[in-house]
Design an enzyme around this catalytic site. Structure first.
Site, PDB file in Angstrom:
ATOM      1  N   ARG A  57      23.816  47.768  40.136  1.00 17.05           N
ATOM      2  CA  ARG A  57      24.591  46.780  39.363  1.00 17.05           C
ATOM      3  C   ARG A  57      26.014  46.665  39.918  1.00 17.05           C
ATOM      4  O   ARG A  57      26.646  45.620  39.816  1.00 17.05           O
ATOM      5  CB  ARG A  57      24.622  47.155  37.870  1.00 17.05           C
ATOM      6  CG  ARG A  57      25.543  46.278  37.038  1.00 17.05           C
ATOM      7  CD  ARG A  57      25.169  46.185  35.560  1.00 17.05           C
ATOM      8  NE  ARG A  57      24.788  47.447  34.973  1.00 17.05           N
ATOM      9  CZ  ARG A  57      25.636  48.447  34.667  1.00 17.05           C
ATOM     10  NH1 ARG A  57      26.928  48.306  34.885  1.00 17.05           N
ATOM     11  NH2 ARG A  57      25.185  49.558  34.137  1.00 17.05           N
ATOM     12  N   TYR A 110      31.851  20.520  36.961  1.00 19.48           N
ATOM     13  CA  TYR A 110      30.401  20.729  36.865  1.00 19.48           C
ATOM     14  C   TYR A 110      29.997  20.868  35.391  1.00 19.48           C
ATOM     15  O   TYR A 110      30.746  21.464  34.596  1.00 19.48           O
ATOM     16  CB  TYR A 110      30.051  21.987  37.656  1.00 19.48           C
ATOM     17  CG  TYR A 110      28.595  22.347  37.610  1.00 19.48           C
ATOM     18  CD1 TYR A 110      27.648  21.615  38.321  1.00 19.48           C
ATOM     19  CD2 TYR A 110      28.145  23.418  36.841  1.00 19.48           C
ATOM     20  CE1 TYR A 110      26.308  21.948  38.272  1.00 19.48           C
ATOM     21  CE2 TYR A 110      26.806  23.760  36.793  1.00 19.48           C
ATOM     22  CZ  TYR A 110      25.891  23.016  37.505  1.00 19.48           C
ATOM     23  OH  TYR A 110      24.571  23.349  37.454  1.00 19.48           O
ATOM     24  N   ASP A 182      36.725  25.342  42.569  1.00 18.76           N
ATOM     25  CA  ASP A 182      35.287  25.383  42.839  1.00 18.76           C
ATOM     26  C   ASP A 182      35.050  24.559  44.102  1.00 18.76           C
ATOM     27  O   ASP A 182      35.229  23.346  44.117  1.00 18.76           O
ATOM     28  CB  ASP A 182      34.528  24.796  41.639  1.00 18.76           C
ATOM     29  CG  ASP A 182      33.002  24.825  41.828  1.00 18.76           C
ATOM     30  OD1 ASP A 182      32.533  24.852  42.978  1.00 18.76           O
ATOM     31  OD2 ASP A 182      32.292  24.798  40.801  1.00 18.76           O
ATOM     32  N   LYS A 207      23.728  26.416  46.388  1.00 23.79           N
ATOM     33  CA  LYS A 207      23.736  25.070  46.967  1.00 23.79           C
ATOM     34  C   LYS A 207      23.838  25.144  48.482  1.00 23.79           C
ATOM     35  O   LYS A 207      22.906  25.578  49.130  1.00 23.79           O
ATOM     36  CB  LYS A 207      24.880  24.257  46.346  1.00 23.79           C
ATOM     37  CG  LYS A 207      24.947  24.348  44.813  1.00 23.79           C
ATOM     38  CD  LYS A 207      23.757  23.711  44.137  1.00 23.79           C
ATOM     39  CE  LYS A 207      23.706  23.944  42.625  1.00 23.79           C
ATOM     40  NZ  LYS A 207      24.927  23.681  41.907  1.00 23.79           N
TER      41      LYS A 207
HETATM   42  C1  PLP Z   1      25.494  24.134  40.830  1.00 23.32           C
HETATM   43  C2  PLP Z   1      26.951  24.210  40.641  1.00 23.32           C
HETATM   44  C3  PLP Z   1      27.523  25.251  39.888  1.00 23.32           C
HETATM   45  C4  PLP Z   1      26.689  26.297  39.194  1.00 23.32           C
HETATM   46  O1  PLP Z   1      25.939  27.057  40.088  1.00 23.32           O
HETATM   47  P1  PLP Z   1      24.578  27.814  39.697  1.00 23.32           P
HETATM   48  O2  PLP Z   1      24.298  28.612  40.914  1.00 23.32           O
HETATM   49  O3  PLP Z   1      23.561  26.747  39.408  1.00 23.32           O
HETATM   50  O4  PLP Z   1      24.856  28.622  38.486  1.00 23.32           O
HETATM   51  C5  PLP Z   1      28.907  25.292  39.786  1.00 23.32           C
HETATM   52  N1  PLP Z   1      29.680  24.360  40.348  1.00 23.32           N
HETATM   53  C6  PLP Z   1      29.173  23.338  41.072  1.00 23.32           C
HETATM   54  C7  PLP Z   1      30.094  22.341  41.678  1.00 23.32           C
HETATM   55  C8  PLP Z   1      27.793  23.227  41.242  1.00 23.32           C
HETATM   56  O5  PLP Z   1      27.294  22.207  41.942  1.00 23.32           O
END
Ligand code: PLP
Length: 397
Positions: A57, A110, A182, A207
């Site tokens: 963890r 998001y 982000d 992504k």
């Molecule tokens: C998909 C996404 C997230 C969240 O990511 P997960 O891996 O699905 O939890 C956060 N910010 C952006 C811009 C995203 O496209």
């Protein structure tokens, strides 16, 4: 390693330290715990005086390779990892924000991030101010009134709006705020928020970093003291990245630049091509000269990214007809994968909103989000052409 160019770093960084048995590839270490015959050594590792692992963890060799690779790609002092992108975001905000604190952000973050701002932080007595995305004066005004955290995302989902990161980071710094960006849509190939003045950069590794839509993950990179505090929150609260996911994402990251360069090109081509169809009402892509923040995008990004969106005449009905006709696109909620992915915003990123709320956010009901894959551009264009042609009669009647 820090001095090497991008692709060299994405291939080599973080790997050597974790190799074993003469293998040239990082092993997937599934062991939950790490044993010690020497009680003193165990103690030294446990209190952090000696490098090593104790329990999965907290740390894991495969996961550590991922953390080091993304750290070097973002040119950061420190990094840590998470089970998902949302875990990275929620753990970071929970580490930094306490009752009575104030956070300033934008309306177009998001969907999940937006829920944290509207649903979860307010019930912990954190004051959340969400400004119109792209209204730089409004953001500066709110930041100047004082805030603990300034949280940004650029480009945004789904209309790919742009925020001037350098200018906003300066505003945040002036009041002592922690500036978070982000960077999921842009990737470190196209944009480096830390170089633009941010304190922390966040990724959904699910992504573009992974790039193959087969593993969930998240990362936070930046200032060492901040990252250590966020790591501590995560090691206790438990949103740990899985070693197998770390391996898949590491493998994906080796081709990050090849993929993103191709996705930049494909998205730019598709954006121009979509404008030639009568059925398309609007195209949103920061690389288009008529994008309201094209100049800012050009200033802070080295590529405009693989994400675009477009609105079709006839709204939801047209979307319902058009999307099933595409041969080379997954109709799904993810993005950033090698395959092209399409989806209506009303079903994917903004499914929680009412039609009126979506309209207020500038999201037409007929908006389609398009995540360009790395397919040959001629095939992607032909695919769109045949899909529009197939529904022509339907839409006209
Ligand atoms: C998909 C996404 C997230 C969240 O990511 P997960 O891996 O699905 O939890 C956060 N910010 C952006 C811009 C995203 O496209």
């Amino acid at each position: 390693m820090e001095k090497a160019k991008f692709s060299t770093k994405s291939i080599w960084a973080g790997e050597k330290e974790q190799l074993a048995f003469g293998a040239t590839q990082v092993p997937v270490v599934h062991s939950v715990s790490f044993g010690y015959d020497d009680m003193d050594e165990w103690y030294e590792v446990a209190i952090g005086n000696k490098p090593g692992h104790i329990y999965g963890r907290n740390t894991n060799p495969t996961v550590q390779a991922f953390e080091e690779k993304i750290r070097i790609l973002e040119n950061a002092d420190a990094s840590t990892s998470f089970s998902t992108g949302m875990a990275a975001i929620s753990n970071t905000l929970s580490t930094l924000l306490f009752p009575g604190d104030r956070v300033v952000s934008i309306k177009d973050t998001y969907g999940g991030t937006n829920k944290i701002f509207t649903e979860f932080l307010p019930r912990q007595q954190v004051e959340v101010i969400l400004c119109d995305t792209g209204d730089h004066e409004a953001i500066e005004r709110e930041v100047a009134r004082g805030c603990k955290v300034l949280y940004l995302e650029s480009p945004t989902n789904p209309t790919v709006k742009i925020t001037d990161i350098k200018r906003m980071a300066a505003a945040g710094k002036a009041v002592g705020a922690t500036v978070i960006v982000d960077n999921t849509f842009a990737t470190p190939v196209n944009q480096n928020p830390l170089e633009l003045g941010a304190d922390l950069v966040i990724h959904s590794a699910t992504k573009y970093l992974g790039g193959h839509a087969d593993a969930l993950g998240g990362a936070v990179c930046g200032d060492r003291a901040l990252v250590e505090a966020i790591y501590h929150y995560r090691e206790i609260n438990g949103a740990t990245m899985d070693p197998m996911a770390a391996y898949l994402i590491l493998r994906g990251m080796k081709t990050l630049k090849l993929r993103v360069d191709q996705q930049n090109k494909n998205a730019a081509s598709i954006a121009e091509y979509l404008k030639t169809f009568d059925m398309v009402e609007a195209v949103f892509y920061p690389g288009l000269e008529d994008h309201p923040h094209h100049d800012i995008a050009k200033e802070q990004m080295t590529g405009f990214g693989g994400m675009l969106s477009f609105a079709v005449r006839g709204g939801v009905d047209t979307v319902r007809q058009l999307l099933p006709k595409l041969k080379y696109a997954n109709r799904a909620a993810n993005l950033g994968s090698v395959e092209t992915v399409v989806g209506p915003s009303r079903t994917t990123s903004h499914v929680e909103c009412t039609p009126a709320e979506r309209l207020a956010m500038g999201i037409p009901e007929g908006l389609i989000r398009y995540s360009a894959g790395i397919e040959d551009i001629d095939d992607l264009k032909q695919d769109l052409a045949q899909a529009f042609k197939a529904i022509e009669a339907y839409v006209k009647s």
